[in-house]
Every structure is written in structure tokens, then in C-alpha cells.
Write an enzyme that holds these catalytic residues in place. Structure first.
Site, short mmCIF file in Angstrom:
data_model
loop_
_atom_site.label_atom_id
_atom_site.label_comp_id
_atom_site.label_asym_id
_atom_site.label_seq_id
_atom_site.Cartn_x
_atom_site.Cartn_y
_atom_site.Cartn_z
N TRP A 29 30.92 35.22 43.80
CA TRP A 29 29.89 34.71 44.73
C TRP A 29 30.41 34.85 46.15
CZ3 TRP A 29 29.94 31.12 48.59
CH2 TRP A 29 28.72 30.58 49.01
N SER A 95 36.23 35.22 39.78
CA SER A 95 35.62 34.01 40.31
C SER A 95 34.36 33.65 39.50
CB SER A 95 35.33 34.19 41.79
OG SER A 95 35.06 32.97 42.42
N THR A 96 33.19 33.62 40.13
CA THR A 96 31.95 33.36 39.41
C THR A 96 31.73 34.38 38.31
OG1 THR A 96 30.92 32.34 41.35
CG2 THR A 96 29.44 33.18 39.64
N ALA A 120 41.10 34.76 38.86
CA ALA A 120 40.77 33.66 39.78
C ALA A 120 39.40 33.08 39.43
CB ALA A 120 40.81 34.15 41.23
#
Length: 274
Positions: A29, A95-96, A120
Site C-alpha cells: 500500500w 507489506s499489504t 515486511a
């Protein structure tokens, strides 16, 4: 442009380069598939087929008003995998995108997948709850939503200039081209999608999804991640996975696939070939 159309009429843009075993990349994101440039070029040159899509509401995909939740993200990914008839795929999420990968595998099964990588990534859950006392307070994410709704352009300069890439750490020189590219990707997407997406990445609980996954999963996380704090993410996800391996990177930031691409790419290649 290459696109697929989902059952609810959303057009999803994707890149599909090369031949060989497919590697499918899910971005963070509020970015786009362009955030994977360093990985796409590396792996296509190493004989792999690389595929990356722009999540709905992001990049060049439709700026739809709704559907900005993990169920839709996972279903869109499944539609892409099925459209391209991928098999023996390695799914890599940052991430997302890590949440998207986990939810896709748990929701749609592993029959087309060989391995997965979480970089991550947001699982198991970011927000602080009774069952997740180490999470971030909901007020942190409320503040992100407020900035997306009222001052998105400035916020999308500030975040990559500081915490995202660790450019706020002593001795780390900010790289203007990286910051500008982050801003460019963010501003290509829709404010509504990004606003709703904050809830999707922060409040979705992936605990049961992680428990359901049986294929090998590499969990890569920097211990200086200021966006998805290390202690409440990577180690917890690795423990919940039945075949999870945690690889910790001392001092690496959240955006390590870009700033530390040489290290990340080499470790990805080793895991994929193992």
C-alpha cells in the site's frame, strides 16, 4: 495494456514477462506493480516468468468505489492466476501484499502454488487488540486515513522521505528518485481505495490463514522496520506457519526490496531454487 475483468467489472492491470516457473508479486500500500521493478528485472533475467498486478484502486487498475478488502484482493489475485493458468507458482508479497498472498492461499487453496514469501508483511495483524497487545493503536491508522483523505500528496512525500525507507535514520542519505517514484505510484491510485485499504491492511486478522498454509513460506523482515514493526509481525507469522522460515535483516527498513534489492533478490533466488 494487459488487463483482466473481475466478476464485479473491475479491470486489473498486470505485467507478464518471460518464461519458466511463474513468480507472482503482490505489492504494498498504496503503490503499484512498478514497486517490484528491481525484482521483476532480476528474475526475468534469471529465467523466470514474472507476473505483477496493480491491486484494484491502485496504479492502472480501475478506481472502483468498493471492494477494498482482503477478500476482494485475494479473489482478484485468484482470478489472475486462473486467467493465466499458472501452476507451480511462487507468490511473493510485500507489506499489504503479504496479507493478500496469505489470504489468497488460505481462501483459494494451494493447488497452483509451490512456495510463498512474505516480505515486511502485515500478518498476523497490525492493530492493537486484546489478543494482540503488541500491535499499533487504532489511532495510528485513523491518522493515516485522515491524511489520505485531506492531504494525500504531501503525505505521500513525507512517508517515503522518512520511515518507509529509513531515510530518517542517522547516516542514511535520502534518495530523491526513490522518494519521487513512491509518490508517483501512490498518486496514480485512487484516494478512496487507499483510504479503505488502511482498514484492510491494519485490521484484518490473518492468524487462521497462516495456520492453514502448508507449503514452504519464507518470512523476510528487517528489524528496523518502522512501518510494520518487526516484533509483532515476522516472528509471529513464522511461528504460525507449518513450514515457515524466518530470515531477519539487521537494520533493514520496510522498503528493503528497493533499497536493499541486491540482498533481497539473492535470498529470494536461493529460497526459490532450494
Amino acid at each position: 495494456m494487459a488487463t483482466i475483468t473481475t466478476p464485479d467489472g473491475t479491470e486489473i492491470f498486470y505485467k507478464d514477462w518471460g518464461t519458466g516457473q511463474p513468480l507472482v508479486f503482490s505489492h504494498g500500500w498504496p503503490l503499484s506493480s512498478d514497486d517490484w521493478d528491481a525484482q521483476l528485472m532480476f528474475f526475468v533475467q534469471h529465467g523466470y516468468r514474472v507476473i505483477a498486478h496493480d491491486r484494484r484502486g491502485h496504479g492502472r487498475s480501475t478506481q472502483t468505489s468498493d471492494g477494498h478488502d482482503m477478500d476482494h484482493y485475494a479473489d482478484d489475485l485468484a482470478a489472475l492466476v486462473e486467467h493465466l493458468d499458472l501452476h507451480d507458482a511462487v507468490h511473493i508479497g510485500h507489506s499489504t501484499g503479504g496479507g493478500e498472498v496469505v489470504h489468497y492461499l488460505a481462501r483459494h487453496g494451494e493447488s497452483r502454488a509451490a512456495k510463498a514469501v512474505l516480505i515486511a508483511a502485515v500478518p498476523p495483524i497490525m492493530v492493537k487488540t486484546e489478543s494482540n497487545p503488541g500491535g499499533l493503536p487504532k489511532e495510528v491508522f485513523d491518522g493515516i486515513q485522515e491524511q489520505v483523505a485531506t492531504n494525500r500528496s504531501a503525505f505521500y512525500r513525507d512517508l517515503p522521505s522518512t520511515a518507509f525507507y529509513g531515510f530518517n535514520r542517522p547516516g542514511r542519505e535520502p534518495q530523491e528518485a526513490i522518494i519521487a517514484n513512491w509518490w508517483r505510484q501512490g498518486m496514480m491510485g485512487g484516494a478512496k481505495a487507499h483510504y479503505d485499504g488502511v482498514v484492510a491492511f491494519s485490521q484484518t486478522d490473518f492468524t487462521e490463514d497462516l495456520k492453514a498454509i502448508t507449503i514452504p513460506v519464507l518470512v523476510m523482515h528487517g528489524d528496523d522496520d518502522q512501518v510494520v514493526p518487526y516484533a509483532d509481525s515476522g516472528p509471529l507469522s513464522a511461528k504460525l506457519l507449518s513450514a515457515g522460515t524466518l530470515k531477519t535483516y539487521a537494520g533493514f527498513p520496510h522498503g528493503m526490496p528497493t533499497t536493499e534489492a541486491a540482498t533481497i533478490n539473492a535470498d529470494l533466488l536461493e529460497f526459490i531454487q532450494s
